[in-house]
Design a protein around this motif. Structure first.
Motif, PDB file in Angstrom:
ATOM      1  N   HIS A  93       0.855  -1.190   0.000  1.00 16.16           N
ATOM      2  CA  HIS A  93       0.000   0.000   0.000  1.00 16.16           C
ATOM      3  C   HIS A  93       0.890   1.238   0.000  1.00 16.16           C
ATOM      4  CE1 HIS A  93      -3.499   2.407   2.068  1.00 16.16           C
ATOM      5  NE2 HIS A  93      -3.308   2.764   0.810  1.00 16.16           N
ATOM      6  N   VAL A  94       0.625   2.148  -0.913  1.00 14.45           N
ATOM      7  CA  VAL A  94       1.381   3.394  -1.010  1.00 14.45           C
ATOM      8  C   VAL A  94       0.451   4.558  -0.712  1.00 14.45           C
ATOM      9  CG1 VAL A  94       2.798   4.878  -2.467  1.00 14.45           C
ATOM     10  CG2 VAL A  94       2.897   2.392  -2.751  1.00 14.45           C
ATOM     11  N   ILE A  95       0.867   5.429   0.201  1.00 13.42           N
ATOM     12  CA  ILE A  95       0.086   6.616   0.555  1.00 13.42           C
ATOM     13  C   ILE A  95       0.868   7.846   0.119  1.00 13.42           C
ATOM     14  CG2 ILE A  95      -0.968   7.935   2.429  1.00 13.42           C
ATOM     15  CD1 ILE A  95      -1.170   5.310   4.004  1.00 13.42           C
ATOM     16  N   VAL A  96       0.267   8.632  -0.751  1.00 17.24           N
ATOM     17  CA  VAL A  96       0.900   9.842  -1.284  1.00 17.24           C
ATOM     18  C   VAL A  96       0.259  11.058  -0.624  1.00 17.24           C
ATOM     19  CG1 VAL A  96       1.385  11.204  -3.348  1.00 17.24           C
ATOM     20  CG2 VAL A  96       1.343   8.695  -3.487  1.00 17.24           C
ATOM     21  N   LEU A  97       1.082  11.911  -0.044  1.00 19.90           N
ATOM     22  CA  LEU A  97       0.603  13.125   0.633  1.00 19.90           C
ATOM     23  C   LEU A  97       0.955  14.341  -0.209  1.00 19.90           C
ATOM     24  CD1 LEU A  97       1.791  12.314   4.279  1.00 19.90           C
ATOM     25  CD2 LEU A  97      -0.362  11.666   3.167  1.00 19.90           C
ATOM     26  N   SER A  98      -0.036  15.180  -0.479  1.00 21.53           N
ATOM     27  CA  SER A  98       0.249  16.353  -1.305  1.00 21.53           C
ATOM     28  C   SER A  98      -0.788  17.444  -1.063  1.00 21.53           C
ATOM     29  CB  SER A  98       0.273  15.969  -2.792  1.00 21.53           C
ATOM     30  OG  SER A  98       0.801  17.022  -3.581  1.00 21.53           O
ATOM     31  N   SER A  99      -0.494  18.611  -1.608  1.00 21.56           N
ATOM     32  CA  SER A  99      -1.380  19.770  -1.458  1.00 21.56           C
ATOM     33  C   SER A  99      -1.839  20.248  -2.828  1.00 21.56           C
ATOM     34  CB  SER A  99      -0.646  20.895  -0.720  1.00 21.56           C
ATOM     35  OG  SER A  99       0.623  21.139  -1.306  1.00 21.56           O
ATOM     36  N   LEU A 100      -2.928  21.014  -2.813  1.00 20.04           N
ATOM     37  CA  LEU A 100      -3.506  21.565  -4.031  1.00 20.04           C
ATOM     38  C   LEU A 100      -3.661  23.073  -3.878  1.00 20.04           C
ATOM     39  CD1 LEU A 100      -6.333  18.887  -4.433  1.00 20.04           C
ATOM     40  CD2 LEU A 100      -4.133  18.925  -5.628  1.00 20.04           C
ATOM     41  N   ASP A 101      -3.624  23.766  -4.991  1.00 18.63           N
ATOM     42  CA  ASP A 101      -3.678  25.224  -4.994  1.00 18.63           C
ATOM     43  C   ASP A 101      -5.066  25.713  -4.582  1.00 18.63           C
ATOM     44  OD1 ASP A 101      -3.505  27.917  -5.419  1.00 18.63           O
ATOM     45  OD2 ASP A 101      -2.895  27.785  -7.517  1.00 18.63           O
ATOM     46  N   PHE A 102      -5.113  26.447  -3.464  1.00 19.03           N
ATOM     47  CA  PHE A 102      -6.383  26.971  -2.958  1.00 19.03           C
ATOM     48  C   PHE A 102      -7.091  27.833  -4.003  1.00 19.03           C
ATOM     49  CE2 PHE A 102      -9.111  29.794  -0.483  1.00 19.03           C
ATOM     50  CZ  PHE A 102      -9.692  28.914   0.420  1.00 19.03           C
ATOM     51  N   GLY A 103      -6.321  28.463  -4.872  1.00 13.41           N
ATOM     52  CA  GLY A 103      -6.903  29.328  -5.891  1.00 13.41           C
ATOM     53  C   GLY A 103      -7.723  28.575  -6.920  1.00 13.41           C
ATOM     54  N   ARG A 104      -7.584  27.256  -6.966  1.00 19.03           N
ATOM     55  CA  ARG A 104      -8.342  26.442  -7.921  1.00 19.03           C
ATOM     56  C   ARG A 104      -9.476  25.675  -7.249  1.00 19.03           C
ATOM     57  NH1 ARG A 104      -6.184  25.592 -12.989  1.00 19.03           N
ATOM     58  NH2 ARG A 104      -4.189  26.632 -13.367  1.00 19.03           N
ATOM     59  N   TRP A 105      -9.719  25.964  -5.990  1.00 21.44           N
ATOM     60  CA  TRP A 105     -10.802  25.284  -5.275  1.00 21.44           C
ATOM     61  C   TRP A 105     -12.137  25.828  -5.767  1.00 21.44           C
ATOM     62  CZ3 TRP A 105     -11.033  25.026   0.824  1.00 21.44           C
ATOM     63  CH2 TRP A 105     -11.832  23.948   1.203  1.00 21.44           C
ATOM     64  N   ARG A 106     -12.968  24.967  -6.320  1.00 21.75           N
ATOM     65  CA  ARG A 106     -14.219  25.402  -6.939  1.00 21.75           C
ATOM     66  C   ARG A 106     -15.325  25.616  -5.910  1.00 21.75           C
ATOM     67  NH1 ARG A 106     -14.593  21.334 -12.194  1.00 21.75           N
ATOM     68  NH2 ARG A 106     -12.693  22.042 -13.235  1.00 21.75           N
ATOM     69  N   ASN A 107     -15.562  24.601  -5.102  1.00 25.28           N
ATOM     70  CA  ASN A 107     -16.655  24.671  -4.130  1.00 25.28           C
ATOM     71  C   ASN A 107     -16.088  24.852  -2.726  1.00 25.28           C
ATOM     72  OD1 ASN A 107     -18.616  24.120  -6.184  1.00 25.28           O
ATOM     73  ND2 ASN A 107     -17.993  21.971  -6.087  1.00 25.28           N
ATOM     74  N   ILE A 108     -15.909  26.103  -2.340  1.00 25.87           N
ATOM     75  CA  ILE A 108     -15.289  26.405  -1.058  1.00 25.87           C
ATOM     76  C   ILE A 108     -16.310  26.233   0.064  1.00 25.87           C
ATOM     77  CG2 ILE A 108     -14.135  28.156   0.323  1.00 25.87           C
ATOM     78  CD1 ILE A 108     -13.047  29.352  -2.219  1.00 25.87           C
ATOM     79  N   ASP A 109     -15.966  25.359   1.012  1.00 29.06           N
ATOM     80  CA  ASP A 109     -16.835  25.128   2.172  1.00 29.06           C
ATOM     81  C   ASP A 109     -15.951  24.942   3.398  1.00 29.06           C
ATOM     82  OD1 ASP A 109     -18.709  24.483   4.020  1.00 29.06           O
ATOM     83  OD2 ASP A 109     -19.120  22.469   3.240  1.00 29.06           O
ATOM     84  N   MET A 110     -15.806  26.016   4.176  1.00 26.12           N
ATOM     85  CA  MET A 110     -14.948  25.968   5.356  1.00 26.12           C
ATOM     86  C   MET A 110     -15.755  25.761   6.630  1.00 26.12           C
ATOM     87  SD  MET A 110     -11.918  26.190   4.181  1.00 26.12           S
ATOM     88  CE  MET A 110     -10.959  26.539   5.642  1.00 26.12           C
TER      89      MET A 110
END
Length: 281
Positions: free
Chosen positions: A116-133
């Motif tokens: 099992h391989v677990i990949v940890l990464s981040s995504l650009d907040f500026g491309r978040w379409r449906n923002i729900d905080m």
């Protein structure tokens, strides 16, 4: 890619799960791996030498006192009590060589008996379409357990599948073809001026790693969160905690962690330097 074992050490067959970062905005994946290595007191067993990774060298990221150990671009750590291998990447991949690098990592993972391989990464907040905080920082995932990327266990943890994953979309299909060795990077590649919005996510490092591990027949789960550049320590804690939940662990399970809490790496203490002189104000 060559794996160099440190003197007197070896890979442990019992460590069948591999956790590694995919470089992205804010270096959140790398910070999360640092946090897990520090908290589990994982032992460095060797390092990987790959021609597609830029060389770098630095001070030991975890030790409180100088021991003469250097941090290298690709380091492998084992935490035998929890059956975990961690791979830390400290420098970027040569431009245009991400898929080849991902293939090499997939070969290493398969040859070393990872399941099992677990990949940890981040995504650009500026491309978040449906923002729900409303529920705070959210975890997104992508899994190889089903064709559409969904996973019942991840859903049960309250995570959301990455909506931008579509295995029939041209970017993801092309990436899958490359990973399976049925094309070369020069074949059927859309021209840069023809790239569309939906081609963005397949172009990211985590996507190449996901496709290559999957093509190798390994179970792979990507854990992702959105962020911006800046102080991304909260996001690092978030991804580290997500990886622990996926593995059914908590800091109290970590060998050598007496306090039952996350152990902040010593290298984090000087990220922003000393506090400003109060006399300035």
């Amino acid at each position: 890619m060559q794996f160099i074992v440190e003197e007197g050490k070896h890979l442990h067959e019992e460590c069948t799960t591999l956790v590694l970062p995919a470089l992205s905005i804010g270096n959140v994946g790398q910070l999360a791996v640092d946090l897990i290595v520090s908290s589990t007191r994982a032992e460095r067993i060797g390092y990987l030498d790959d021609p597609h990774v830029l060389p770098c060298v630095g001070n030991d990221a975890y030790g409180p006192l100088p021991q003469g150990e250097l941090a290298l671009p690709l380091e492998a750590y084992d935490s035998l009590p929890i059956g975990l291998t961690l791979l830390q990447q400290r420098s970027p991949v040569v431009k245009g060589m991400m898929v080849e690098f991902a293939k090499n990592l997939a070969d290493f993972a398969a040859a070393s008996g990872k399941k099992h391989v677990i990949v940890l990464s981040s995504l650009d907040f500026g491309r978040w379409r449906n923002i729900d905080m409303s529920s705070g920082l959210q975890t997104y995932y992508l899994s190889s357990t089903s064709t559409d990327g969904t996973d019942d266990y991840c859903e049960g943890l309250g995570w959301k599948k990455l909506q931008e994953y579509n295995p029939t979309q041209r970017g993801w299909k092309y990436l899958s073809t490359l990973a399976e060795g049925n094309a070369t990077p020069e074949e059927n590649l859309p021209f840069e001026d023809e790239l569309e919005e939906e081609d963005y996510y397949p172009s990211l490092p985590f996507a190449a790693l996901f496709s290559c591990f999957k093509a190798k027949g390994l179970k792979v789960t990507c854990l992702l969160c959105y962020c911006s550049e800046g102080d991304n320590m909260p996001e690092a804690f978030h991804l580290a905690e997500a990886a622990s939940k996926l593995l059914g662990l908590s800091p109290s399970n970590f060998h050598g962690n007496e306090g039952g809490k996350w152990v902040i790496p010593y290298s984090w203490r000087t990220v922003y330097g000393p506090p400003p002189d109060i006399g300035m104000f």
